[in-house]
Design an enzyme around this catalytic site. Sequence first.
Site, mmCIF file in Angstrom:
data_model
loop_
_atom_site.group_PDB
_atom_site.id
_atom_site.type_symbol
_atom_site.label_atom_id
_atom_site.label_comp_id
_atom_site.label_asym_id
_atom_site.label_seq_id
_atom_site.Cartn_x
_atom_site.Cartn_y
_atom_site.Cartn_z
ATOM 1 N N SER A 17 28.184 -21.447 63.114
ATOM 2 C CA SER A 17 29.227 -20.690 62.408
ATOM 3 C C SER A 17 30.608 -20.711 63.048
ATOM 4 O O SER A 17 31.544 -20.154 62.473
ATOM 5 C CB SER A 17 28.789 -19.239 62.234
ATOM 6 O OG SER A 17 27.896 -19.137 61.161
ATOM 7 N N LYS A 20 37.143 -12.064 64.254
ATOM 8 C CA LYS A 20 36.150 -12.050 63.176
ATOM 9 C C LYS A 20 35.687 -10.608 62.985
ATOM 10 O O LYS A 20 35.471 -9.888 63.979
ATOM 11 C CB LYS A 20 34.971 -12.944 63.585
ATOM 12 C CG LYS A 20 33.920 -13.146 62.508
ATOM 13 C CD LYS A 20 32.854 -14.134 62.977
ATOM 14 C CE LYS A 20 31.803 -14.407 61.919
ATOM 15 N NZ LYS A 20 30.800 -15.405 62.343
ATOM 16 N N SER A 58 29.984 -19.120 59.186
ATOM 17 C CA SER A 58 30.409 -17.845 58.658
ATOM 18 C C SER A 58 31.780 -17.404 59.174
ATOM 19 O O SER A 58 32.346 -16.459 58.636
ATOM 20 C CB SER A 58 29.371 -16.783 59.014
ATOM 21 O OG SER A 58 29.292 -16.636 60.422
#
Lengths: 500, 99
Positions: A181, A82, A157
């Site tokens: 997330s 990420k 996210s």
Amino acid sequence: MSATDLLHKSAAELGEAVRSGATTAVEAATAYLDRIADVEGDVHAYLHLDREAALDRARDVDERIAAGEDPGPLAGVPVAHKDVFTTVDMPTTAASRILEDWHPPYDATVTARLREAGMVILGKTNMDEFAMGSSTENSAFGATRNPWDLDRIPGGSSGGSSAAVAAYEAPFATGTDTGGSIRQPAAVCGLVGAKPTYGGSSRHGLIAFASSLDTPGPIARTVLDAALLHEAFSGHDPHDSTSVDAPVPPVVEAARRADVDGLRVGVVRELGGEGYQAGVRQRFQESVELLESLGAKVVDVSCPSFDAALSAYYLIAPSECSSNLARFDAMRYGLRVGDDGNRSAEEVMSLTRAEGFGPEVKRRIMLGTYALSSGYYDAYYGSAQQVRTLIKRDFDAAFDNVDVLVSPTAPTTAFPIGERADDPMAMYLADLCTIPTNLAGNAALSVPCGLAPEDGLPVGLQIMAPALADDRTYRVGAAVEAALGERRGGPLLSQDALAV
Amino acid sequence: MSAITRDEVAHLARLSRLALREDELDQLAAQLDEIISSVAKVQEVAQGDIPPTSHALPLTNVYRPDEDLPGLTPDQALAGAPAVEDQRFRVPQILGEEQ
């Protein structure tokens, strides 16, 4: 070994194949890089890719193996990060214009440990800006799409990470979970995602959103792969003062054990019922029955304070974010706007932040500033912290009677892109089931539990355990995975079933 | 609690160092008002003498031995700076004329 064979292997199998010489790290990386080249135009899971650099990293692993070194079970296995974890050799943007093209001077602990384990970093994945969102529509660099249906969100996210793994653009990936997330994107993409115990995985080098909640964790196609990744980056880190100085729970062993016989499972009454999609409720109910048939003792549990968890979270997280994001001041790194020689530092700061931050980030900074401001502090932030105490007490009371708690991971399957973009409160509901765990700091895992009959999209089962009992969530998750796989006669996710 | 006014939003924007446009102020006033009304239930739940929890774990101060350890070089520290002069961060003026 063909590229399709390589892509269909689990990370555990791929690591074993590289180690035994059945394939090489370069072949594995090439299969994934080619797959990325084929589908990335549709999915947009990545923000940064550098094919040659990834192949160099793979060659390095092959040379070490050829020299007789045993670099460990995950050496040569590709991984995606990420874009919120700092990386010395590639940009880190947190999907924000304010950090566009920023090259960090150091590696996050998570990144460094996975490099140390010989894993090959494919690239950096898309996300909601500064990890604020539940759909990956808040990225400054464009939305990511769900590989099951390209018109739908991949969750957020960590939506870039979940889409990459679901689209076979990476065997597994890192994510961060502040209010859900990791678990929510894993659920809506048919994957396994874990939120480790807070402090079990280091936040050093993680661009902070809400420091008392942010937790790095794994996203994978199988429970065992998630456990292997979890174990590889977890453990005490002297660079993080909130890091827990305790042994990493035996998650890999638990994922291999995969049994629930005699385990006491609590169904949280407050996380279900009204407002939940019918197909989500149905698959969840079947999972509970499945656990019972596997020998678990299922009981109904009430956690009354969970009804206020979403409210407490949307006061606490923005408050911490308004403080954490003060570091983006246009002075030492990142974007600077309006520095014409006449404007003051304060004016340049305000212009830069207005241009560099997207709408959701501005909304949360403003919300946090409001909640922390004089006159409102006790009513909002103070009350939210008291609710946090009540939620912890609910968990403690529940775990006196049961070993794990279960609920759906998200109230709905993946919703269409754009559907909730202008309605913050509707968007915030996506994290309804996951937030209590973040507020209390304990462990949770989402495992696929089937497709909702009405839309054919994946549903997640959430398994929650006390702090530092992460292994219990893996044990239950692996049992569900094995039993459902047997019933279906194969994995839920297969390359042929996807829209890409 | 009264509705959040546009002036309040403008004040919050100044405190947050965000030069927001007029249309953003209008939009945020409505959205913040809706969000705050929705989350205000924390006040009803948090009745009585409940200690606040600011952190999931009990925190203790962490020390390390007082040893010289390598850090970033000046070049590394300045590498991402928007402006650099004489191996320092160059920033816009901080003091106004009246100061």
